[in-house]
Design an enzyme around this catalytic site. Structure first.
Site, PDB file in Angstrom:
ATOM      1  N   ASP A   1      22.631  -0.177  37.818  1.00  0.00           N
ATOM      2  CA  ASP A   1      23.198  -1.558  38.758  1.00  0.00           C
ATOM      3  C   ASP A   1      21.146  -1.488  38.042  1.00  0.00           C
ATOM      4  O   ASP A   1      21.335  -2.604  37.694  1.00  0.00           O
ATOM      5  CB  ASP A   1      23.218  -1.997  39.707  1.00  0.00           C
ATOM      6  CG  ASP A   1      24.295  -1.633  40.605  1.00  0.00           C
ATOM      7  OD1 ASP A   1      25.531  -1.323  39.135  1.00  0.00           O
ATOM      8  OD2 ASP A   1      24.806  -0.956  41.305  1.00  0.00           O
ATOM      9  N   SER A   2      20.545  -1.506  38.701  1.00  0.00           N
ATOM     10  CA  SER A   2      18.938  -1.534  38.465  1.00  0.00           C
ATOM     11  C   SER A   2      18.481  -1.976  37.172  1.00  0.00           C
ATOM     12  O   SER A   2      18.243  -2.207  36.234  1.00  0.00           O
ATOM     13  CB  SER A   2      18.423  -0.982  38.609  1.00  0.00           C
ATOM     14  OG  SER A   2      18.168   0.172  38.777  1.00  0.00           O
TER      15      SER A   2
ATOM     16  N   MET B   1      13.470  -0.213  39.429  1.00  0.00           N
ATOM     17  CA  MET B   1      14.821   0.766  38.914  1.00  0.00           C
ATOM     18  C   MET B   1      14.911   2.465  39.561  1.00  0.00           C
ATOM     19  O   MET B   1      14.046   2.909  39.054  1.00  0.00           O
ATOM     20  CB  MET B   1      14.299   0.888  37.090  1.00  0.00           C
ATOM     21  CG  MET B   1      14.030  -0.269  36.807  1.00  0.00           C
ATOM     22  SD  MET B   1      13.274   0.044  34.917  1.00  0.00           S
ATOM     23  CE  MET B   1      15.062   0.781  34.461  1.00  0.00           C
TER      24      MET B   1
ATOM     25  N   CYS C   1      13.875   1.003  54.665  1.00  0.00           N
ATOM     26  CA  CYS C   1      14.087   0.821  53.495  1.00  0.00           C
ATOM     27  C   CYS C   1      13.963  -0.372  52.577  1.00  0.00           C
ATOM     28  O   CYS C   1      12.567  -0.539  52.246  1.00  0.00           O
ATOM     29  CB  CYS C   1      14.989   1.755  52.072  1.00  0.00           C
ATOM     30  SG  CYS C   1      13.647   2.662  50.665  1.00  0.00           S
TER      31      CYS C   1
ATOM     32  N   CYS D   1      19.125   9.630  51.833  1.00  0.00           N
ATOM     33  CA  CYS D   1      18.275  10.348  50.040  1.00  0.00           C
ATOM     34  C   CYS D   1      17.455  11.388  50.345  1.00  0.00           C
ATOM     35  O   CYS D   1      17.887  12.688  49.724  1.00  0.00           O
ATOM     36  CB  CYS D   1      17.060   9.039  49.209  1.00  0.00           C
ATOM     37  SG  CYS D   1      16.278   8.432  49.718  1.00  0.00           S
TER      38      CYS D   1
END
Length: 361
Positions: A18-19, A13, A107, A205
């Site tokens: 979306d998650s 999450m 990632c 990020c």
């Protein structure tokens, strides 16, 4: 007894819509779910993400809120050391070598579908679930797990998932792969999720202001010296600000007064030069890739006709691929391609099915 035979799903999450919807759908399907967020950053506050990226403190709180709404347990796993080593350090090293990396693919490869996958297995969870838009099916004839494009073409993320192995595909679920993004938002709204209208993450990020070069200089403490802009014949055209400021195909920010538009076509970290050319010099008809992963086939025998993408937002292009050895792909395009860039990924498709891919070298 039924509780003991329930399939268990570890939901990655991110705090995004979306998650969150993926978690809801898995619970609706009767899975025993646990929500987890990967803590990717140290607590010094220096490089904490902000809006339009993922993994910020606000994202953690949004994920926690959704898990609470769904009534599922929620945990934060500290993967900051692994993220530093396998994503940030790789990112910096690539730019130092004149290569343009794709940290989101790293990632996925090293964190979500390796680190998190191992954690799920250790905790006796059957599946890792994410909010990616892609589809996994098992081929009845070969028994191989296949990765296919999402139903929503505009959101398809199969390109960034080409590193998934057969074992990982067997234990991964993408519940959003068959739906439109608008439907996912409708579900989030209907469930009253706090992030139903949240924007999708866009930026890398850990580079919060988009200044990659500034980030690299700060993290390494290095000064990347000026050098020569040259043309393809070696003639000096001016001075560049340090090779980490440039990537293949770049036109803006060169700071040169020239009669025709020039683009970066090569970066040489040894000679500290950046080669410029007219746009015509950016095109090439073939590439070689290493660090390969094949999904639909165990090996490419002879020549195989495919469609290939050399960047996430590019339309696929017809090509012929061969595999000269265990870790090499050679791709020859029907039409020359613009700005084939070392460090980016080439991903091969057979219709909607991902054949595999590798890192352009």
């Amino acid at each position: 007894m039924t509780d003991h035979i329930k399939k268990r799903a570890l939901i990655a999450m991110s705090g995004g819509v979306d998650s969150s919807v993926a978690a809801y759908l898995m619970k609706e399907r009767g899975f025993e779910c646990m929500g987890v967020t990967m803590k990717l950053f140290t607590d010094d506050g220096d490089e904490m993400p902000r809006a339009h990226s993922c993994c910020s403190l606000d994202d953690v709180e949004d994920a926690r809120s959704v898990a609470y709404t769904l009534g599922i347990p929620y945990h934060v796993f500290n993967f900051s050391e692994r993220f530093e080593e396998d994503v940030i350090c790789r990112f910096i090293s690539a730019y130092e070598q004149g290569i343009t990396p794709n940290p989101c693919i790293d990632c996925n490869r090293y964190l979500k579908f390796d680190g998190l996958y191992r954690r799920a297995a250790a905790l006796s969870y059957d599946y890792v679930v994410t909010g990616h838009y892609a589809v996994i099916v098992q081929d009845e004839n070969s028994g191989r797990y296949l990765l296919k494009k999402a139903a929503d073409d505009t959101k398809d993320q199969s390109y960034v998932l080409y590193t998934l192995t057969q074992d990982q595909l067997a234990h991964t679920l993408f519940p959003l792969g068959g739906m439109e993004k608008t439907h996912a938002r409708e579900i989030a709204e209907a469930q009253g999720f706090i992030n139903a209208r949240k924007h999708d993450s866009q930026d890398i990020c850990f580079v919060t202001d988009g200044d990659y070069a500034g980030f690299i200089e700060k993290r390494t403490g290095k000064n990347f010296p000026e050098g020569d802009f040259i043309d393809r014949d070696g003639r000096v055209l001016g001075r560049h600000r340090g090779i980490i400021h440039y990537t293949i195909g770049q036109r803006r920010g060169l700071g040169l007064a020239v009669p025709e538009p020039l683009y970066v076509c090569a970066i040489d970290p040894v000679r500290n030069t950046v080669t410029l050319s007219p746009e015509s010099g950016l095109y090439s008809d073939s590439l070689t890739a290493h660090g390969i992963n094949l999904i639909s086939v165990p090996r490419i025998e002879g020549e195989m006709r495919v469609k290939a993408k050399i960047r996430y937002r590019q339309k696929e292009q017809w090509a012929t691929v061969t595999q000269p050895d265990a870790d090499t792909l050679h791709v020859r395009f029907d039409e020359p391609q613009r700005a084939v860039t070392k460090g980016q990924s080439v991903v091969l498709y057979d219709g909607d099915t991902v054949v595999g891919g590798g890192t352009i070298s």
